[in-house]
Design a protein around this motif. Structure first.
Motif, short mmCIF file in Angstrom:
data_model
loop_
_atom_site.label_atom_id
_atom_site.label_comp_id
_atom_site.label_asym_id
_atom_site.label_seq_id
_atom_site.Cartn_x
_atom_site.Cartn_y
_atom_site.Cartn_z
N PHE A 86 1.01 -1.14 -0.16
CA PHE A 86 -0.07 -0.04 -0.06
C PHE A 86 0.98 1.30 -0.02
N GLY A 87 0.58 2.18 -0.91
CA GLY A 87 1.23 3.55 -1.17
C GLY A 87 2.51 3.25 -1.79
N CYS A 88 3.00 2.23 -2.12
CA CYS A 88 4.31 1.94 -2.89
C CYS A 88 3.90 2.12 -4.47
N GLN A 89 4.70 2.06 -5.25
CA GLN A 89 4.74 2.13 -6.70
C GLN A 89 5.57 0.84 -7.32
N CYS A 90 4.86 0.15 -7.99
CA CYS A 90 5.50 -1.07 -8.64
C CYS A 90 5.41 -1.06 -10.00
N HIS A 91 6.68 -1.39 -10.60
CA HIS A 91 6.73 -1.65 -12.07
C HIS A 91 7.93 -2.09 -12.55
N LEU A 92 7.82 -3.38 -13.27
CA LEU A 92 8.87 -3.93 -14.03
C LEU A 92 10.14 -4.43 -12.64
N ARG A 93 9.53 -5.18 -11.82
CA ARG A 93 10.22 -5.71 -10.64
C ARG A 93 11.07 -4.58 -9.83
N VAL A 94 10.54 -3.50 -10.06
CA VAL A 94 11.20 -2.46 -9.09
C VAL A 94 9.95 -1.86 -8.19
N ILE A 123 5.64 -7.68 -0.28
CA ILE A 123 6.58 -7.24 -1.47
C ILE A 123 6.54 -8.41 -2.28
N PRO A 124 6.23 -8.12 -3.67
CA PRO A 124 6.50 -8.98 -4.66
C PRO A 124 7.85 -9.97 -4.64
N LYS A 125 7.69 -11.32 -4.86
CA LYS A 125 8.85 -12.22 -4.66
C LYS A 125 9.86 -11.96 -5.75
N ASP A 126 9.67 -11.42 -7.00
CA ASP A 126 10.45 -11.34 -8.02
C ASP A 126 10.94 -9.91 -8.07
N ASP A 184 13.19 0.03 -3.11
CA ASP A 184 13.70 1.35 -2.59
C ASP A 184 13.00 1.73 -1.47
N LEU A 185 13.57 1.98 -0.48
CA LEU A 185 12.85 2.35 0.95
C LEU A 185 13.47 3.43 1.71
N GLN A 186 14.26 4.37 0.94
CA GLN A 186 14.70 5.58 1.24
C GLN A 186 13.76 6.75 1.70
#
Length: 387
Positions: free
Chosen positions: A84-92, A107-110, A115-117
């Motif tokens: 929730f709140g994160c952005q996911c794209h192409l394993r990033v 968090i997706p396994k692949d 990025d948690l900075q």
């Protein structure tokens, strides 16, 4: 006239019949009943869509012609693919600047880059990265991490880049992944490098650990044993001398912004592969004669912002030296052979940068032959000395 009248009457009668038929049809029509989730989304002109399984048992609605519409060709993605709140794209997976106090779940396994900075994470727990066996880069910069579980990184079998700078760590994390190539852990509270902390990290080639309150006594003997580093930076620390026992494989060594007072014989004897040495912003007053002789491939030497009173000896013998930073020292005199060797063909690479500005040297008295092995006169930076 009579014919025209008859035609008008017939027209009125026909219109009345048409209106009556339309009213009867509307009265007998059944109300719309939604049978499937996608009923409201169809706008291709079809009047009815049956939400029944087609002949192959796929369960997808079909048109009267038996063709499955394009809108049904893609399955609805699950909702737990991205925290929730994160952005996911192409394993990033990017979860920066969210005010997180812990590592998010699901968090997706692949994932290959996490990025948690710029959050408020306080601790890395044992199972925070469980199942992330494909993770390549982990960014934890600018959090409040003070504790990392010894087994937290065990699942990260392919991790190569670990960025954990600007936190509150007092020690280097234990059990770092064997696959690690780059570690950036500057601006923490680390005071000690134990001898076994880098054990087994044969792939590591870059460590950035400046901005820690590290003294020479805090670097244990054999702390870097087994490492084949290319790059090491321990700047903005509390080093009073060049550390002993650093990896002999180093190509770059940066020790700027410390309290180093001298370069003594033997300090650099094992670093024959160095091509860049950074010692700016220290308290260096003396460079012993012969102390630079063990650096045959050195190309850049940074000794700016120190307390040198003369040009370091040994520069003419360094065949590949091209850049020398000596500005902001106390140099008062420059000899004709301080930079260039006597005779031609001795130096393999000419200088393309010599900085001498902000020194109390009368530059108008320096002989032109002093810079006979410089590519261009613009490569020499004197400037005016001002107190």
């Amino acid at each position: 006239m009579w014919g025209v009248f008859q035609l008008s009457v017939i027209t009125v009668i026909m219109k009345t019949l048409l209106l009556l038929c339309s009213w009867v049809i509307l009265c007998n029509a059944l109300p719309f009943e939604q049978r499937g989730f996608w009923d409201f989304s169809m706008d291709d002109g079809l009047t009815m869509m049956k939400d029944e399984a087609n002949e192959d048992g796929s369960g997808l609605p079909v048109s009267p012609s038996g063709v499955v519409p394009t809108v049904f060709s893609a399955a609805i993605p699950p909702f737990d693919l991205c925290p929730f709140g994160c952005q996911c794209h192409l394993r990033v997976v990017q979860c920066s600047d969210l005010g997180l106090t812990s590592v998010p779940k699901n968090i997706p396994k692949d994932t290959t880059l996490l990025d948690l900075q710029n959050n408020k994470i306080l601790e890395i727990k044992k199972d925070d990265f469980k199942g992330l066996t494909s993770l390549y880069a982990l960014v934890l910069v600018n959090n409040k991490i003070s504790k990392i579980n010894e087994k937290a990184f065990e699942p990260l079998q392919k991790l190569q880049k670990l960025y954990i700078s600007k936190n509150s760590l007092e020690e280097i994390p234990k059990s770092l992944p064997k696959s690690l190539v780059e570690l950036r852990i500057h601006e923490n509270k680390i005071k000690k490098i134990p001898k076994d902390v880098f054990n087994g990290l044969k792939n590591m080639n870059c460590i950035e650990m400046g901005g820690n309150p590290l003294e020479n006594g805090g670097i244990e003997a054999e702390a870097f044993n087994g490492l084949k580093l290319n790059y090491l930076r321990i700047s903005e620390a509390k080093l009073s001398g060049i550390p002993k026992g650093l990896p002999s494989s180093l190509n770059e060594l940066h020790l700027d912004h410390n309290k180093i007072q001298a370069i003594e014989m033997g300090d650099l004897s094992q670093y024959s592969n160095l091509y860049r040495l950074g010692l700016g912003y220290n308290n260096i007053r003396v460079v012993e004669n012969g102390s630079l002789a063990s650096l045959p491939t050195l190309r850049e030497l940074h000794l700016d912002n120190n307390k040198l009173s003369k040009i370091p000896p040994g520069l003419p013998d360094m065949k590949f030296l091209q850049v020398v930073y000596l500005h902001s020292n106390n140099i008062t005199q420059i000899g004709v052979n301080d930079f260039c060797p006597v005779g031609f063909g001795v130096k393999r690479a000419y200088y393309n940068g010599i900085s001498l500005f902000n020194n109390p040297v009368p530059y108008w008295e320096v002989q032109p032959a002093t810079f006979r092995c410089v590519t261009d006169r613009l490569a020499i930076q004197f400037g005016n000395y001002r107190k």
